[in-house]
Enzyme design. Structure first.
Site, PDB file in Angstrom:
ATOM      1  N   ASP A  81      25.869   4.477  40.837  1.00 19.64           N
ATOM      2  CA  ASP A  81      26.368   3.805  39.652  1.00 19.64           C
ATOM      3  C   ASP A  81      25.363   4.189  38.665  1.00 19.64           C
ATOM      4  OD1 ASP A  81      24.343   2.049  40.593  1.00 19.64           O
ATOM      5  OD2 ASP A  81      25.639  -0.053  40.371  1.00 19.64           O
ATOM      6  N   LYS A 104      32.791   7.871  43.526  1.00 16.84           N
ATOM      7  CA  LYS A 104      31.744   6.634  43.431  1.00 16.84           C
ATOM      8  C   LYS A 104      32.497   5.657  44.391  1.00 16.84           C
ATOM      9  CE  LYS A 104      31.059   3.689  40.579  1.00 16.84           C
ATOM     10  NZ  LYS A 104      30.735   3.002  39.170  1.00 16.84           N
TER      11      LYS A 104
END
Length: 223
Positions: A146, A128
Site C-alpha cells: 500500500d 494488493k
C-alpha cells in the site's frame, strides 16, 4: 514529501531491520475487523481509499447481518450500500461486494479461494487485496504494497522501486524467510505511525540506524 532515490540496503542491514521489528512486535496484526475469510475479503475491498477505522465502523453492523456470501447476496445491493454509505466510493464498492459474493457462491462453493489468480478474478479485487487476504486468512508469505509500505521500502532502501509490483518483488527477494509472513504488517504499521508521509518520526524509529532516509527528523523541542 518526495521519495528520495536511495540504493538498496545490504543484506546484513535488512536482517537487522526485520530482527528489530520482530523483537518489538512478534505477532503484528492488521487493523481491519473481520470474523472469517469472507468478511476479511469484504473489509479489504472496502478499505480502498478509506481508513481502517472508517471501514470497521461501517462493517460492524454489516457483518452482523451478512457474514457469508449467501447472506450478503440476500441483503441486496441497496441494503449493502446503505450500510457502508459512510465509506468513500460506497456505491461502487457495494456493487463489487454484491457481485463478488455472487461469484463466490457460483464459482467457489461460497468459499474464499486460496490463490492470488482466483482472487483477482473477483470484482473489486486487485493484487494488493488478494495478497492481504492470502497473508491474513491463509498464512501465506505475501506482501501487500500500500502507500505506507511503498514509502517505507523506498525511504529506507529496503526495496527501492518506482511502482508497487517492483517493491513487492524486491521485498520478496530480500526479506529473510523467517520474517516473511509478518513483513508487510510491520512495514505498513511502521509507515502508518512512524515513517509518516509529511514528516517521519525518525527520533522514535527503531530502525533509524540502518535507514538511508536523510536528513533524519529530530525530536520535537521539549520532548
Amino acid at each position: 514529501m518526495a521519495q528520495q532515490k536511495v540504493k538498496r540496503l545490504p543484506d546484513a542491514d535488512v536482517e537487522a531491520i526485520f530482527g528489530a521489528f520482530a523483537a518489538a512486535e512478534p505477532e503484528p496484526k492488521g487493523e481491519l475487523d473481520y470474523v472469517n475469510p469472507f468478511t476479511l475479503l469484504v473489509a479489504v475491498v472496502l478499505s480502498a481509499q478509506a481508513t481502517d477505522a472508517g471501514v470497521n465502523k461501517a462493517t460492524k453492523l454489516l457483518f452482523q447481518l451478512a457474514d457469508t456470501p449467501k447472506k450478503m447476496v440476500a441483503l441486496g445491493p441497496a441494503e449493502i450500500e446503505d450500510k457502508i454509505k459512510t465509506i468513500g466510493l460506497f456505491r461502487n464498492k457495494a456493487k463489487n461486494v454484491f457481485a463478488l459474493s455472487q461469484q463466490l457462491i457460483e464459482r467457489f462453493d461460497s468459499k474464499v479461494p486460496e490463490s492470488r489468480e482466483a482472487l483477482e478474478t473477483l470484482p473489486g479485487v486487485g493484487r494488493k487485496t488478494a495478497n492481504v487476504v492470502l497473508n491474513i486468512a491463509f498464512k501465506q508469505p505475501t506482501i501487500a504494497v500500500d502507500t505506507h509500505l511503498f514509502r517505507v521500502a523506498n525511504r529506507t532502501g529496503l526495496a527501492p522501486g518506482d511502482n508497487p509490483l517492483k517493491v513487492e518483488q524486491g521485498l520478496l527477494k530480500i526479506v529473510p524467510d523467517q520474517y516473511l509472513l509478518h513483513a508487510h504488517h510491520w512495514l505498513i504499521l511502521h509507515g502508518r505511525y512512524i515513517c509518516k508521509a509529511r514528516k517521519p518520526d525518525c527520533w522514535r524509529c527503531i530502525i533509524s540506524e540502518w535507514c538511508r532516509f536523510e536528513p533524519k527528523t529530530p525530536a520535537p523541542k521539549g520532548s
